[in-house]
Design a protein around this motif. Structure first.
Motif, PDB file in Angstrom:
ATOM      1  N   LEU A   1      -5.144  12.643   2.187  1.00 34.26           N
ATOM      2  CA  LEU A   1      -4.518  11.713   3.120  1.00 34.26           C
ATOM      3  C   LEU A   1      -5.459  11.378   4.279  1.00 34.26           C
ATOM      4  O   LEU A   1      -5.497  10.240   4.761  1.00 34.26           O
TER       5      LEU A   1
ATOM      6  N   CYS B   1       1.445  11.973   8.926  1.00 33.25           N
ATOM      7  CA  CYS B   1       2.075  12.319   7.640  1.00 33.25           C
ATOM      8  C   CYS B   1       2.649  13.736   7.675  1.00 33.25           C
ATOM      9  O   CYS B   1       3.763  13.989   7.182  1.00 33.25           O
TER      10      CYS B   1
ATOM     11  N   LEU C   1       0.915   4.211  -2.779  1.00 28.19           N
ATOM     12  CA  LEU C   1       0.747   5.630  -2.448  1.00 28.19           C
ATOM     13  C   LEU C   1       1.892   6.459  -3.034  1.00 28.19           C
ATOM     14  O   LEU C   1       1.672   7.560  -3.571  1.00 28.19           O
TER      15      LEU C   1
ATOM     16  N   LEU D   1       1.332   6.889  -6.670  1.00 25.63           N
ATOM     17  CA  LEU D   1       0.298   7.897  -6.910  1.00 25.63           C
ATOM     18  C   LEU D   1       0.874   9.310  -6.809  1.00 25.63           C
ATOM     19  O   LEU D   1       0.535  10.193  -7.616  1.00 25.63           O
TER      20      LEU D   1
ATOM     21  N   ILE E   1       3.212   4.802   6.332  1.00 28.50           N
ATOM     22  CA  ILE E   1       2.193   3.752   6.203  1.00 28.50           C
ATOM     23  C   ILE E   1       2.513   2.559   7.102  1.00 28.50           C
ATOM     24  O   ILE E   1       1.606   1.888   7.607  1.00 28.50           O
TER      25      ILE E   1
ATOM     26  N   SER F   1       6.032   8.035   2.084  1.00 30.64           N
ATOM     27  CA  SER F   1       4.871   7.164   2.240  1.00 30.64           C
ATOM     28  C   SER F   1       5.164   5.869   3.011  1.00 30.64           C
ATOM     29  O   SER F   1       4.352   5.454   3.847  1.00 30.64           O
TER      30      SER F   1
ATOM     31  N   ILE G   1       0.844  -1.209   0.000  1.00 31.52           N
ATOM     32  CA  ILE G   1       0.000   0.000   0.000  1.00 31.52           C
ATOM     33  C   ILE G   1       0.870   1.247   0.000  1.00 31.52           C
ATOM     34  O   ILE G   1       0.578   2.242  -0.698  1.00 31.52           O
ATOM     35  N   GLY G   2       1.976   1.222   0.771  1.00 34.18           N
ATOM     36  CA  GLY G   2       2.892   2.368   0.787  1.00 34.18           C
ATOM     37  C   GLY G   2       3.514   2.625  -0.575  1.00 34.18           C
ATOM     38  O   GLY G   2       3.637   3.779  -1.008  1.00 34.18           O
TER      39      GLY G   2
ATOM     40  N   CYS H   1      -7.937   8.979   2.878  1.00 39.31           N
ATOM     41  CA  CYS H   1      -7.259   7.707   2.634  1.00 39.31           C
ATOM     42  C   CYS H   1      -7.056   6.943   3.951  1.00 39.31           C
ATOM     43  O   CYS H   1      -7.327   5.740   4.044  1.00 39.31           O
TER      44      CYS H   1
END
Length: 352
Positions: A121, A94, A25, A28, A48, A44, A21-22, A124
């Motif tokens: 964020l 974050c 991200l 992205l 994460i 990230s 997932i990190g 998310c």
């Protein structure tokens, strides 16, 4: 205990998912031209992974609401409110991590964290935590199903054992009464025979108690038990009772429930041999036809209806006992002709 933290394999798999997932991200952030790869990954992945550790608390959130106490509004309030709180925690995390990275004043650390990105964020983090709750909720539901299945299986075992115990206690007790009466009568006319009968009776019940504790015994053990019983009955009936064994040697170590044949022999004597003036011969046979063990008993019967004709309770008990042990994998069949009663039992072949 949290199922994801219960062993190293689950922990490794969980953090591998959060690492993925990190990376997504970071990709992205790169694809939207917010930062370069180095900056995106450094921003990230640590954030994460920390959030992944915090999301383990979702297990306790999911467990706090038992299924029977749930409603749409309660679930929405608890799950949604908790997810929003952790979403805010994620956004603050974050922001703090990015501030720390910017302190190094290097091109490859830190990203341009705008208000719009901070909002994304937050959303998310909320969705990720909500997804964690739902995953734990599914795991808890599956665990409840497994526990219910185990309880049901345990209940079935207890019910089966109780049923078997009831069926065992229904073995005809007249044999004991008749034997004691015979011993009492023999003491006056044949003390030696009374003594022999007493010894055989003790041997029979001693072996009965030992074997009845087992769920399965070998056919040879059952035959030995039956021989003790038949010795006692031969003292009572003399030459009137004859027994012929046709036991297949390959069936000696085959397994069957204890005290399976003795009640059938008792019925053969009570409803067959006893009513015949000249008595007769009981034939006990066995054969193996893979994957089955066949056992049969034949005994002569009186051509005239007897006043002590059985009600079939013993045979029904036998069927019930085998059905409890084997389900539909066993068979009991009997037939009666003018002079012979025949019963055959088919059991799944099991060897010691």
């Amino acid at each position: 205990m949290n199922p994801i933290l219960s062993n190293l394999r689950n922990i490794t798999l969980t953090y591998a998912i959060w690492l993925t997932i990190g990376c997504l991200l970071a990709a992205l952030l790169v694809l939207t031209n917010i930062s370069a790869w180095a900056n995106a990954l450094l921003f990230s992945i640590p954030a994460i992974m920390v959030f992944g550790s915090l999301s383990a608390s979702a297990y306790y959130v999911a467990r706090s609401l038992p299924m029977r106490k749930r409603s749409f509004f309660v679930v929405s309030g608890v799950f949604g409110g908790t997810a929003l709180i952790y979403g805010i925690v994620w956004a603050v995390l974050c922001f703090a991590w990015n501030k720390l990275c910017l302190l190094f004043d290097e091109d490859w650390v830190g990203i341009a964290l705008s208000q719009h990105l901070a909002s994304l964020l937050l959303i998310c983090g909320t969705l990720l935590y909500l997804l964690s709750i739902l995953v734990y909720d599914v795991l808890l539901a599956l665990d409840n199903i497994r526990q219910a299945e185990r309880r049901e299986a345990a209940s079935e075992v207890l019910a089966r054992d109780a049923e078997l115990q009831v069926l065992r206690t229904q073995i005809n007790p007249h044999f004991l009464f008749n034997s004691l009466n015979s011993i009492s009568a023999l003491t006056a006319i044949d003390a030696a025979a009374a003594r022999n009968m007493t010894i055989e009776l003790a041997q029979f019940f001693r072996q009965t108690l030992a074997l009845s504790e087992k769920q399965k015994i070998t056919l040879s053990e059952e035959i030995t038990l039956c021989n003790h019983f038949l010795v006692i009955e031969k003292i009572r009936f003399g030459k009137k009772l004859q027994v012929h064994m046709e036991i297949d040697p390959t069936s000696d170590n085959c397994l069957l429930p204890p005290m399976l044949l003795q009640p059938l022999l008792e019925n053969a004597i009570k409803h067959g041999i006893r009513d015949l003036i000249d008595g007769g011969t009981i034939i006990v046979s066995s054969k193996v036809r893979d994957p089955w063990l066949f056992i049969a008993i034949d005994n002569p019967v009186d051509t005239q209806p007897s006043q002590t004709q059985g009600t079939g309770t013993g045979l029904k008990n036998l069927q019930a006992r085998l059905r409890t042990l084997y389900g539909d994998k066993s068979r009991v069949e009997w037939r009666i002709t003018e002079q012979t009663f025949h019963i055959e039992i088919a059991l799944p072949l099991e060897r010691l």
